[in-house]
Design a protein around this motif. Structure first.
Motif, PDB file in Angstrom:
ATOM      1  N   LEU A  96      57.533  32.612 -11.611  1.00 31.51           N
ATOM      2  CA  LEU A  96      57.942  33.198 -10.345  1.00 31.51           C
ATOM      3  C   LEU A  96      57.882  34.712 -10.446  1.00 31.51           C
ATOM      4  O   LEU A  96      58.136  35.279 -11.511  1.00 31.51           O
ATOM      5  CB  LEU A  96      59.376  32.775 -10.017  1.00 31.51           C
ATOM      6  N   THR A 132      60.107  29.199 -14.457  1.00 31.10           N
ATOM      7  CA  THR A 132      60.877  28.426 -13.495  1.00 31.10           C
ATOM      8  C   THR A 132      62.221  27.986 -14.073  1.00 31.10           C
ATOM      9  O   THR A 132      63.038  27.390 -13.359  1.00 31.10           O
ATOM     10  CB  THR A 132      60.078  27.198 -13.020  1.00 31.10           C
ATOM     11  N   ASP A 133      62.456  28.282 -15.342  1.00 28.20           N
ATOM     12  CA  ASP A 133      63.773  28.078 -15.955  1.00 28.20           C
ATOM     13  C   ASP A 133      64.584  29.366 -15.985  1.00 28.20           C
ATOM     14  O   ASP A 133      65.684  29.403 -16.543  1.00 28.20           O
ATOM     15  CB  ASP A 133      63.628  27.549 -17.386  1.00 28.20           C
ATOM     16  N   GLY A 134      64.023  30.439 -15.410  1.00 27.17           N
ATOM     17  CA  GLY A 134      64.734  31.707 -15.335  1.00 27.17           C
ATOM     18  C   GLY A 134      64.549  32.606 -16.534  1.00 27.17           C
ATOM     19  O   GLY A 134      65.201  33.650 -16.635  1.00 27.17           O
ATOM     20  N   LYS A 191      62.309  21.884  -7.057  1.00 23.07           N
ATOM     21  CA  LYS A 191      63.371  22.875  -7.100  1.00 23.07           C
ATOM     22  C   LYS A 191      63.187  23.951  -6.023  1.00 23.07           C
ATOM     23  O   LYS A 191      62.060  24.353  -5.726  1.00 23.07           O
ATOM     24  CB  LYS A 191      63.432  23.550  -8.478  1.00 23.07           C
ATOM     25  N   ILE A 211      69.213  28.089  -8.389  1.00 27.56           N
ATOM     26  CA  ILE A 211      68.253  26.989  -8.376  1.00 27.56           C
ATOM     27  C   ILE A 211      68.935  25.759  -7.784  1.00 27.56           C
ATOM     28  O   ILE A 211      70.028  25.372  -8.224  1.00 27.56           O
ATOM     29  CB  ILE A 211      67.724  26.686  -9.788  1.00 27.56           C
ATOM     30  N   THR A 221      72.694  28.653 -12.032  1.00 24.49           N
ATOM     31  CA  THR A 221      72.820  30.056 -11.651  1.00 24.49           C
ATOM     32  C   THR A 221      72.403  30.918 -12.831  1.00 24.49           C
ATOM     33  O   THR A 221      72.872  30.698 -13.951  1.00 24.49           O
ATOM     34  CB  THR A 221      74.273  30.402 -11.265  1.00 24.49           C
ATOM     35  N   LEU A 239      69.637  34.563  -9.662  1.00 23.53           N
ATOM     36  CA  LEU A 239      68.741  33.517  -9.194  1.00 23.53           C
ATOM     37  C   LEU A 239      69.544  32.227  -9.110  1.00 23.53           C
ATOM     38  O   LEU A 239      70.242  31.856 -10.059  1.00 23.53           O
ATOM     39  CB  LEU A 239      67.580  33.346 -10.172  1.00 23.53           C
ATOM     40  N   PHE A 243      64.274  27.857  -5.248  1.00 26.04           N
ATOM     41  CA  PHE A 243      64.730  29.072  -5.927  1.00 26.04           C
ATOM     42  C   PHE A 243      65.098  30.110  -4.869  1.00 26.04           C
ATOM     43  O   PHE A 243      64.292  30.425  -3.991  1.00 26.04           O
ATOM     44  CB  PHE A 243      63.628  29.639  -6.818  1.00 26.04           C
TER      45      PHE A 243
END
Length: 240
Positions: A51, A66-68, A223, A236, A31, A234, A225
């Motif tokens: 993203l 993609t890891d935020g 993953k 995951i 999260t 976000l 999202f």
């Protein structure tokens, strides 16, 4: 008389089973607070390395890894943004404006290129909620929230190719076209359900989740999202 009663009993039994049917739950692995107010849509950017998340409150797009992790922001004009998708054929971004029933095209710096009016009319606060793009067929998939929920397919000339009514959830808040499986993933905020469908909107797999306010979905690698409009987060998940 006996046959009619038995048939009625079987139908009632089947209805009861379907009504109480349970589905597997997605496995939440992370999260992330992404620093954007009311994120209403998410899509995979070029080559799947990042993203794009759009806000319907701040009039901007945030690009994240993609890891935020924050990458950059794109300032855009004011509108009721409820969906976002990346057009890999042109390298541009498309946005869905719910209130005005428009598709807006911008480049990756935020410069406006064109808009397209989607035929039809909205019920109050029940317009376009989800948007995704099929780069092979060059067609768009639009999700209408409810009353009734619909899947609308728009072709490369921006004509409506097909419309399918959806009936597997209370509402429909986002979608993602999966080119690997030639399938569409549709998420419901109110039913807290993620459904994999064929391109006619017929469910093939269903999964539940516990997170509230989900408004957008994207899948990259292994993953899933999803963004929450209410929680500004976000989430995951592992792909099933």
């Amino acid at each position: 008389m006996t046959f009619s009663f038995l048939s009625f009993f079987v139908l009632i039994s089947l209805f009861s089973c379907n009504k109480n049917e349970t589905f597997p739950e997605l496995k939440l692995i992370q999260t992330i607070d992404i620093g954007i107010s009311e994120p209403s849509g998410i899509c995979v950017a070029k080559e799947g390395r990042s993203l794009y998340v759009v806000s319907d409150d701040e009039n901007r797009i945030v690009e994240i890894s993609t890891d935020g992790e924050f990458v950059r922001q794109i300032i855009i004009g004011k509108a009721d943004y409820e969906g976002i998708t990346f057009d890999s054929n042109t390298g541009t971004i498309w946005l869905a404006d719910e209130q005005n029933r428009l598709l807006l095209n911008i480049d990756t710096l935020g410069y406006f290129m064109m808009n397209v009016q989607v035929p039809g009319s909205n019920q109050e606060n029940s317009g376009i909620e989800g948007l995704s793009y099929n780069h092979d067929k060059k067609e768009f998939y639009l999700i209408i929230e409810k009353d009734p929920g619909k899947l609308i397919i728009v072709d490369s000339l921006f004509n409506i190719k097909n419309t399918y009514e959806l009936d597997f959830a209370k509402d429909y808040s986002g979608c993602f076209y999966d080119s690997g499986d030639n399938a569409l993933w549709i998420v419901s905020e109110q039913s807290m359900l993620l459904v994999k469908c064929n391109l006619e909107g017929i469910p093939t797999q269903r999964y539940t989740f516990s997170e509230k306010g989900i408004e957008g979905i994207a899948i990259s690698g292994n993953k899933i999202f999803m963004v929450s409009d209410g929680l500004n987060r976000l989430f995951i998940y592992d792909t099933p």
